[in-house]
Design a protein around this motif. Structure first.
Motif, mmCIF file in Angstrom:
data_model
loop_
_atom_site.group_PDB
_atom_site.id
_atom_site.type_symbol
_atom_site.label_atom_id
_atom_site.label_comp_id
_atom_site.label_asym_id
_atom_site.label_seq_id
_atom_site.Cartn_x
_atom_site.Cartn_y
_atom_site.Cartn_z
ATOM 1 N N GLU A 264 48.749 49.810 48.807
ATOM 2 C CA GLU A 264 47.950 50.696 47.960
ATOM 3 C C GLU A 264 46.589 50.054 47.679
ATOM 4 O OE1 GLU A 264 51.156 53.179 45.300
ATOM 5 O OE2 GLU A 264 50.365 51.314 44.465
ATOM 6 N N GLN A 265 45.540 50.840 47.752
ATOM 7 C CA GLN A 265 44.202 50.307 47.505
ATOM 8 C C GLN A 265 43.967 50.108 46.011
ATOM 9 O OE1 GLN A 265 42.027 49.253 50.027
ATOM 10 N NE2 GLN A 265 44.015 49.557 51.040
ATOM 11 N N ASN A 266 43.299 49.017 45.678
ATOM 12 C CA ASN A 266 42.964 48.772 44.281
ATOM 13 C C ASN A 266 41.971 49.813 43.781
ATOM 14 O OD1 ASN A 266 44.594 46.515 44.330
ATOM 15 N ND2 ASN A 266 42.914 45.064 44.602
ATOM 16 N N ARG A 267 42.147 50.177 42.532
ATOM 17 C CA ARG A 267 41.238 51.128 41.895
ATOM 18 C C ARG A 267 41.358 50.922 40.389
ATOM 19 N NH1 ARG A 267 44.891 56.573 43.048
ATOM 20 N NH2 ARG A 267 46.236 56.370 41.208
ATOM 21 N N ALA A 268 40.599 51.655 39.623
ATOM 22 C CA ALA A 268 40.653 51.516 38.172
ATOM 23 C C ALA A 268 42.076 51.760 37.681
ATOM 24 C CB ALA A 268 39.692 52.506 37.513
ATOM 25 N N GLY A 269 42.631 50.779 36.967
ATOM 26 C CA GLY A 269 43.981 50.922 36.424
ATOM 27 C C GLY A 269 45.086 50.558 37.381
ATOM 28 N N ALA A 319 45.286 40.598 40.562
ATOM 29 C CA ALA A 319 46.199 41.274 39.630
ATOM 30 C C ALA A 319 45.624 41.182 38.217
ATOM 31 C CB ALA A 319 47.579 40.636 39.691
ATOM 32 N N GLN A 320 45.727 42.271 37.479
ATOM 33 C CA GLN A 320 45.161 42.316 36.129
ATOM 34 C C GLN A 320 45.728 43.495 35.343
ATOM 35 O OE1 GLN A 320 40.952 44.011 36.282
ATOM 36 N NE2 GLN A 320 41.200 43.308 38.401
ATOM 37 N N PRO A 321 45.715 43.373 34.019
ATOM 38 C CA PRO A 321 45.356 42.206 33.217
ATOM 39 C C PRO A 321 46.490 41.187 33.187
ATOM 40 C CG PRO A 321 46.044 43.985 31.788
ATOM 41 C CD PRO A 321 46.057 44.542 33.184
ATOM 42 N N THR A 322 46.115 39.904 33.161
ATOM 43 C CA THR A 322 47.061 38.808 33.030
ATOM 44 C C THR A 322 46.636 37.958 31.827
ATOM 45 O OG1 THR A 322 45.758 37.529 34.625
ATOM 46 C CG2 THR A 322 47.668 38.736 35.483
#
Length: 639
Positions: A264-269, A319-322
């Motif tokens: 899956e591509q990173n995006r907001a949230g 990875a976030q939030p951590t």
């Protein structure tokens, strides 16, 4: 007619008696979702719209598993499994599942070449029974709406369900079928693509994209092409296999690692690209775990899958939030989760079987190990400069992994050890201890990072790391070697006095004294169980109502394979080979799937005969990953 059908079923069932009663469900996935297939019924039992079990935290319950990933199906198949004895198996060690029964045959697979959660289902009937020719589906949720989307050549259906955010496109692929009016709407065609969509804004674009991927091929041709493309992706094995079964298990394990990684591509949230789940569904751990992912990522790197290993590394750093547990980590911010991740990449700092937060400092050392192993394998000068969530990757590793790790060391005698935590076996937080494995993981991780710092020209950090390494090695020896024996914890206690986690410590080279190694191996007999292998620890739980009471009494394959690695270091090659041959043989009887455990104490939670596979299965890092690493480590030229 009914008598004939019954006789056919009986005869076919007789031909399938060699299929084990304990057969594990098969999984197909493409990094965007998973589908689960029952080998007993040759039907799809789940179609998950994401490649993990829980999407994000539940704001109403901070210690829950989170918001569950949507699943469209209860069952999807052809005919009546009670009348048509069925079987399902992987086609040529792939993720393409070939299903057969007396009524016909077909394929289930999720294509890697199409970047969406898409399940291809196809069927070719050889029965005169009209019901056996038609597809039937039982949806997991009530249909909220159904819309026809016309195209030039066919009609596409768009379904929306109660309780699922995503919608489902049904694209016909095969031969139109006649069917009674009461049959499910999928009975109108012999093959379909089921495509999950987040939004209805670009249905036409999604359909065009799918047709471009399909390239006019028939369903059977699509399955054949999928297997061929997978073979083109495979790395050339650098090991000499001891049997055909071992070769098949390597190939199938290679595919398990690929299916387990999110694309899956990173995006907001959502920041999950590259994360790897600990098991495939319906294994209970199909969520991204830092530790399991480390073994999977190193296996991918060492076997030659550079792109996937790099994606896993970047996933750690994006990875976030951590950093959610700063109050328990000496008030330091950190990047690597102290346990695992929700599917969207946010930190999940607890193991919910315990109902409380966990702190597992070994995760930080293992993430540094992955980074070091990747850079030893590949010349990738740009990696350390790659932008990540907290800045360039090198600075992020230094400031948000190494510095927090050093801040959570404690003085012990003339050295240092890692602060008390829950470590590799996810002990209960209220029972946290000073674990040998956590300090060993810190040593291994910092050893790897000292070389990285040198490569980056950061001599001051390298000098500081080497200073702490010297103190950690002294502290490890003082804390965990007592009376000529290696112990799992600083604290006295029968549970971790002998511990399966001591084996990877030896394999990593943290402990090399031959007498200590032989003593540890001899004491492993205290962990031997009725099924023939070894459990993790000598459990001290006394209440059968507690999950761990039963869990810690089963044979754990990570420990078995770790023992094989130590045997090889001692020159006990035949003993090592015997452990691996047993696992290979048992996997060959179960679709070349490596489980988390074998039953050694049958119970409600882990039913079946002694020796049957149980626990999470298929297992990824602690299954396919460590198996592949063991085969790579046994090759003399690979040492």
């Amino acid at each position: 007619m009914n008598a004939l059908r019954f006789l056919t079923a009986v005869l076919c069932f007789g031909l399938l008696l060699d299929r084990p009663a304990f057969a594990t469900n098969l999984v197909t996935g493409n990094g965007f979702g998973f589908a689960v297939v029952s080998p007993q019924t040759a039907s799809v039992t789940k179609f998950y719209v994401h490649p993990y079990s829980f999407v994000r935290p539940d704001p109403q319950n901070s210690l829950s598993e989170g918001i569950e990933t949507g699943n469209f199906l209860k069952s999807l198949g052809w005919g009546d499994s009670a009348l048509h004895a069925s079987r399902a198996e992987y086609e040529d060690d792939s993720h393409v599942i070939h299903v057969r029964n007396s009524a016909g045959e077909g394929f289930f697979f999720m294509p890697f070449g199409f970047p969406r959660p898409a399940l291809i289902v196809s069927w070719q009937s050889r029965s005169e029974d009209s019901l056996a020719k038609n597809l039937s589906a039982e949806w997991s949720h009530a249909i909220k709406s159904r819309t026809t989307v016309p195209t030039v050549d066919y009609q596409v259906q768009l379904l929306k369900f109660e309780g699922i955010d995503e919608a489902l496109l049904l694209i016909p692929l095969g031969t139109p079928q006649t069917h009674p009016a009461s049959q499910n709407l999928l009975a109108t065609n012999s093959a379909w693509a089921l495509v999950a969509v987040d939004s209805e804004n670009d249905l036409a674009g999604t359909i065009r994209e799918f047709e471009g991927w399909r390239s006019g091929l028939s369903p059977r041709q699509l399955a054949k092409r999928e297997v061929e493309q997978l073979d083109q992706w495979r790395a050339v094995p650098s090991v000499q296999f001891k049997s055909e079964n071992e070769r098949h298990l390597w190939r199938q394990s290679e595919v398990m690692l690929r299916m387990a990684q999110s694309r899956e591509q990173n995006r907001a949230g959502r920041n999950s690209n590259g994360l790897i789940v600990a098991s495939l569904p319906d294994g209970v751990w199909f969520t991204p775990w830092v530790r399991d992912m480390a073994w999977a990522a190193v296996a991918l790197a060492r076997m030659g899958h550079r792109d996937e290993a790099r994606a896993a590394l970047l996933a750690y750093f994006n990875a976030q939030p951590t950093g959610k547990m700063r109050a328990q980590t000496a008030n330091t911010d950190y990047q690597i989760s102290v346990v695992r991740y929700f599917g969207n990449g946010s930190e999940e700092p607890f193991f919910t079987e315990e109902g409380s937060n966990n702190i597992e400092f070994d995760d930080w050392g293992e993430a540094l190990w992955v980074l070091g192993q990747y850079l030893k394998k590949y010349d990738d000068p740009n990696l350390l400069r790659t932008p990540t969530y907290r800045g360039p990757l090198y600075e992020s590793a230094r400031d948000y992994i190494v510095k927090p790790l050093l801040a959570n060391l404690e003085t012990y005698k003339d050295g240092q050890i890692v602060a008390a935590d829950t470590s590799i076996w996810e002990e209960r937080q209220k029972d946290k201890k000073h674990f040998a494995f956590s300090t060993a993981a810190a040593i291994v991780g910092l050893q790897n990072f000292s070389e990285i710092a040198q490569h980056a020209g950061d001599e001051s950090t390298r000098a500081d790391v080497i200073k702490h390494l010297n103190l950690l090695e002294k502290g490890f020896d003082a804390a965990f070697i007592r009376d000529g024996e290696l112990h799992g914890t600083l604290e006295e206690g029968i549970k971790n006095d002998i511990d399966g986690a001591l084996l990877p410590i030896i394999h990593f080279g943290v402990v090399m004294d031959p007498a200590l190694v032989r003593n540890t191996v001899d004491r492993m007999e205290l962990l031997k169980v009725a099924s023939g292998g070894y459990r993790r620890v000598r459990s001290t739980y006394t209440d059968p109502a507690i999950f761990e009471y039963w869990y810690e009494r089963q044979e754990f394959l990570f420990v078995d394979i770790s023992l094989a690695e130590v045997y090889r270091g001692l020159g006990r090659i035949a003993d090592a080979d015997a452990i691996i041959a047993r696992i290979v043989s048992k996997a060959a009887a179960d679709h070349n799937i490596i489980p988390e455990m074998y039953v050694s104490v049958p119970c409600k939670l882990f039913p079946g005969k002694i020796g049957n596979p149980t626990g999470a299965r298929p297992m990824v890092g602690y299954g396919a990953g460590i198996f592949i690493l063991d085969l790579l480590d046994r090759e003399p030229l690979r040492r």
